[in-house]
Motif scaffolding. Structure first.
Motif, PDB file in Angstrom:
ATOM      1  N   PHE A 162       0.800  -1.226   0.000  1.00 46.96           N
ATOM      2  CA  PHE A 162       0.000   0.000   0.000  1.00 46.96           C
ATOM      3  C   PHE A 162       0.834   1.277   0.000  1.00 46.96           C
ATOM      4  N   ILE A 163       2.150   1.181   0.109  1.00 46.34           N
ATOM      5  CA  ILE A 163       2.978   2.396   0.149  1.00 46.34           C
ATOM      6  C   ILE A 163       2.856   3.180  -1.154  1.00 46.34           C
ATOM      7  N   ALA A 164       3.029   2.512  -2.288  1.00 45.03           N
ATOM      8  CA  ALA A 164       3.004   3.203  -3.587  1.00 45.03           C
ATOM      9  C   ALA A 164       1.650   3.871  -3.856  1.00 45.03           C
ATOM     10  N   PRO A 165       0.510   3.165  -3.695  1.00 44.05           N
ATOM     11  CA  PRO A 165      -0.782   3.838  -3.936  1.00 44.05           C
ATOM     12  C   PRO A 165      -1.011   5.038  -3.010  1.00 44.05           C
ATOM     13  N   THR A 166      -0.543   4.932  -1.752  1.00 43.76           N
ATOM     14  CA  THR A 166      -0.744   6.031  -0.804  1.00 43.76           C
ATOM     15  C   THR A 166       0.010   7.281  -1.243  1.00 43.76           C
ATOM     16  N   PHE A 167       1.284   7.113  -1.572  1.00 45.74           N
ATOM     17  CA  PHE A 167       2.077   8.280  -1.948  1.00 45.74           C
ATOM     18  C   PHE A 167       1.689   8.805  -3.328  1.00 45.74           C
ATOM     19  N   LEU A 168       1.172   7.948  -4.203  1.00 44.15           N
ATOM     20  CA  LEU A 168       0.661   8.426  -5.485  1.00 44.15           C
ATOM     21  C   LEU A 168      -0.578   9.299  -5.259  1.00 44.15           C
ATOM     22  N   PHE A 169      -1.469   8.849  -4.371  1.00 45.16           N
ATOM     23  CA  PHE A 169      -2.674   9.620  -4.043  1.00 45.16           C
ATOM     24  C   PHE A 169      -2.303  10.977  -3.455  1.00 45.16           C
ATOM     25  N   VAL A 170      -1.432  10.968  -2.447  1.00 47.04           N
ATOM     26  CA  VAL A 170      -1.033  12.218  -1.798  1.00 47.04           C
ATOM     27  C   VAL A 170      -0.308  13.119  -2.794  1.00 47.04           C
ATOM     28  N   GLY A 171       0.570  12.527  -3.594  1.00 47.83           N
ATOM     29  CA  GLY A 171       1.352  13.318  -4.548  1.00 47.83           C
ATOM     30  C   GLY A 171       0.495  13.987  -5.600  1.00 47.83           C
ATOM     31  N   THR A 172      -0.461  13.256  -6.177  1.00 44.07           N
ATOM     32  CA  THR A 172      -1.311  13.849  -7.220  1.00 44.07           C
ATOM     33  C   THR A 172      -2.202  14.953  -6.657  1.00 44.07           C
ATOM     34  N   LEU A 173      -2.775  14.729  -5.471  1.00 44.86           N
ATOM     35  CA  LEU A 173      -3.650  15.769  -4.893  1.00 44.86           C
ATOM     36  C   LEU A 173      -2.856  17.009  -4.486  1.00 44.86           C
ATOM     37  N   LEU A 174      -1.653  16.807  -3.923  1.00 44.16           N
ATOM     38  CA  LEU A 174      -0.822  17.968  -3.590  1.00 44.16           C
ATOM     39  C   LEU A 174      -0.423  18.730  -4.847  1.00 44.16           C
ATOM     40  N   THR A 175      -0.200  17.996  -5.937  1.00 42.87           N
ATOM     41  CA  THR A 175       0.115  18.652  -7.210  1.00 42.87           C
ATOM     42  C   THR A 175      -1.068  19.485  -7.685  1.00 42.87           C
ATOM     43  N   VAL A 176      -2.279  18.919  -7.610  1.00 38.77           N
ATOM     44  CA  VAL A 176      -3.487  19.656  -8.001  1.00 38.77           C
ATOM     45  C   VAL A 176      -3.620  20.921  -7.161  1.00 38.77           C
ATOM     46  N   ILE A 177      -3.417  20.788  -5.843  1.00 40.23           N
ATOM     47  CA  ILE A 177      -3.550  21.948  -4.950  1.00 40.23           C
ATOM     48  C   ILE A 177      -2.476  22.982  -5.258  1.00 40.23           C
ATOM     49  N   GLY A 178      -1.227  22.513  -5.416  1.00 39.47           N
ATOM     50  CA  GLY A 178      -0.124  23.444  -5.700  1.00 39.47           C
ATOM     51  C   GLY A 178      -0.317  24.192  -7.008  1.00 39.47           C
ATOM     52  N   VAL A 179      -0.630  23.457  -8.080  1.00 38.02           N
ATOM     53  CA  VAL A 179      -0.837  24.098  -9.381  1.00 38.02           C
ATOM     54  C   VAL A 179      -2.075  24.992  -9.347  1.00 38.02           C
ATOM     55  N   GLY A 180      -3.130  24.531  -8.685  1.00 32.64           N
ATOM     56  CA  GLY A 180      -4.351  25.333  -8.597  1.00 32.64           C
ATOM     57  C   GLY A 180      -4.133  26.638  -7.864  1.00 32.64           C
TER      58      GLY A 180
END
Length: 618
Positions: A162-180
């Protein structure tokens, strides 16, 4: 499929660190960012686009409450380095009744955690691929089965998966927030969505009333479930356990706060309001937000895929903690002792079986629809929060005076008051929407646990023995052997019976329909009685019972019970000859009277009737 068995000595290798602890114990909390803000905003839909402006203060209030709970649970972890879940803390400091209330609330919360996580993940999938919507329930059940199988691998393997899916989820959402946020800033905080979004529903009310505000707040509190998971699972961490558990909790809460506020703030900035779940082209808030910031390109599908995967896997928090919770309850005799047993992979597998079954039932009853499950959610979690923090106040009060004792009491006391008030708000505002069901289930679960405890107490009182072994009145038992005919199985039974007693009664049920040419009475003298007399051994007594109506079990039971009543103080050993076939399906080819007789003897017998199986293996 589940890996090789693990020896008890390998337990140390199964302990985890902070990196594995985040997905195992934090995935539920982290992924609540994907549905928590939307759950609050969904109740503000009648306000139209104005509803999004009220979402920020509502989520801000939830973040303040989350901060209080965080500091409270840091102290709980430090005080209970061997695992300080609400049940343990409440039981030790507030008494058994409070402990049972916390246990019932937590069990319901974990089952709903698994169901909501999976259903919310599938909602993300159907938002991106609407043609899959008719198959929502089937996809939910498939994901549940996969989760159960992954968890059967053990704690370490589960964390690694579950490590990879967790950090992928956090990473993509933080990217959306940062770019937004970046796009919003350069556009003077009035950004234009990359792609046209569905218009908000026209307002049907003009002002936000206090009742609607409280309901939106209580719905948004679903984002706080799962916070207790780390304190329940401290024993899964390597040494120093408490420090690693506290670091894990800190990372989880910090990321969750950023995600919750970032998603809500961007929704306000871009003017994105939650959609009505019954809308034929419904999309969840995350789908709308990513579309606004990036459009429907490869990153959109990567983000939605990560949300789906993480939300589906977020049920793993329940799989990690529910078995530990029911084990702690079973250790105090309030649940069946089978929950205390560790399986072949050093985990409490029966807890996983139970959680999987109950979650499947919930998903089926509610069709896998997240909005139908949310009203049941969060009540159990906040009730457990309140009892845990109140228990911690008593814990510090019982401690000898030391530096920081009063501060600890203040922190946990503040947590108890805050979560207690929230519990009342959640219960009142959600009561008619489905919370009544949770409120009803909690006393039912408590009654079941009390009944289990009463049973174990009665068993212990009856089975307790402190006296030395009694060696008086030792007498051979009366042996009873039901015998339909003479063959190798019944010969084995009779030979064994002659070893344990000189008084044997062979019971033969006689019926013209059941007897062939070679009835037992016709061969008894030549094949049984005469050879036994020749060896000067005690001759068994053949008791033939006529059965005009072809009954077999009833006459046997009546005779055995009558024999036991006529011989008070003496054991009656019933020897049951039984054919054991090689394949399970071959049992259908043979009558099962032996199994039925055995069951009736166990149900209607008493301490003086002993049942002995005499197997014959084909």
């Amino acid at each position: 499929m589940f890996g090789k068995p693990l020896a008890t000595s390998e337990e140390r290798a199964e302990h985890i660190g902070v990196a594995a602890g985040i997905p195992i114990f934090g995935l539920d909390g982290l992924t609540s960012a994907a549905y928590g803000p939307e759950a609050a905003m969904a109740l503000l839909i009648p306000l139209g686009i104005m509803g999004v402006y009220y979402a920020v203060p509502i989520i801000s209030a939830i973040l303040i409450l989350l901060s209080i709970v965080y500091f409270s649970y840091r102290q709980t972890i430090a005080a209970y380095p061997n695992g300080g879940g609400s049940y343990t803390v409440a039981t030790e400091n507030l008494g058994a009744g409070a402990g049972l209330l916390a246990a019932a609330a937590l069990m319901i919360d974990y089952i709903l955690t698994a169901a909501v996580g999976i259903s919310a993940g599938v909602t993300s999938l159907t938002s991106a691929l609407p043609r899959l919507m008719p198959h929502t329930l089937l996809i939910c059940i498939a994901i549940l089965a996969i989760l159960a199988m992954v968890n059967m691998r053990g704690v370490r393997d589960t964390g690694a998966a579950f490590i990879a899916p967790t950090f992928l989820f956090v990473g993509t959402l933080l990217t959306v927030i940062g770019v937004g946020v970046y796009k919003s800033a350069i556009a003077g905080w009035h950004p234009t969505p990359v792609q046209t979004l569905p218009p908000a529903v026209p307002a049907t009310i003009k002002y936000l009333g206090i009742w609607l505000l409280l309901k939106a707040f209580s719905n948004g509190c679903a984002a706080m479930t799962g916070v207790e998971a780390v304190s329940n699972g401290v024993m899964a961490f390597g040494e120093p356990r408490a420090k690693k558990a506290q670091r894990t909790l800190t990372v989880i809460i910090a990321i969750l706060m950023v995600l919750l506020f970032g998603i809500t703030f961007l929704a306000k900035t871009y003017g994105i309001m939650a959609m009505d779940p019954d809308h034929p082209r419904y999309q969840n808030l995350i789908s709308l937000l990513v579309t606004a910031v990036f459009g429907r390109n490869w990153f959109y599908f990567l983000t939605m895929g990560s949300v789906l995967l993480a939300l589906a896997l977020s049920a793993n928090t329940a799989f990690a903690d529910f078995p530990r919770l029911v084990r702690a309850i079973a250790m105090r005799d309030y649940l069946p002792h089978v929950f205390t047993l560790r399986g072949r992979r050093l985990l409490f597998s029966h807890g996983i079986y139970a959680l999987t079954g109950f979650t499947a039932v919930i998903l089926i009853l509610f069709g896998g629809v997240t909005d139908k499950l949310i009203p049941l959610y969060a009540i159990g979690a906040f009730m457990a929060f309140t009892l845990s923090q109140a228990g911690m106040v008593i814990h510090w009060k019982k401690e000898p005076p030391h530096r920081g004792r009063n501060w600890h009491m203040f922190v946990n006391g503040t947590g108890a008051v805050a979560t207690g008030l929230t519990t009342l708000v959640v219960l009142v505002t959600k009561f008619t929407s489905g919370a009544w069901l949770t409120a009803l289930l909690i006393p039912v679960l408590i009654w079941i646990m009390v009944s289990v405890k009463r049973h174990y107490t009665r068993i212990k009182s009856q089975m307790a023995e402190r006296a030395p072994i009694r060696l008086t009145n030792l007498e051979q038992p009366l042996v009873v052997i039901p015998m339909a005919g003479w063959d190798k199985i019944t010969e084995k039974a009779l030979r064994f019976g002659m070893l344990i007693s000189k008084e044997i009664k062979v019971i033969h049920i006689h019926s013209d329909d059941m007897e062939g040419d070679e009835g037992l009475e016709k061969i008894w003298e030549d094949l049984i009685a005469a050879p036994i007399r020749k060896e000067n051994l005690s001759e068994p007594e053949l008791v033939t019972i006529p059965s005009n109506f072809r009954f077999v079990i009833s006459p046997l039971m009546d005779y055995i019970l009558h024999l036991e009543a006529e011989n008070p103080g003496r054991k009656v050993a019933v020897l049951l000859p039984e054919l054991v076939v090689r394949h399970w399906w071959e049992n259908a080819l043979h009558n099962q009277r032996v199994q039925l007789l055995k069951l009736l003897l166990l149900l209607r017998g008493n301490q003086r009737i002993v049942v002995i199986n005499i197997p014959w293996y084909l």
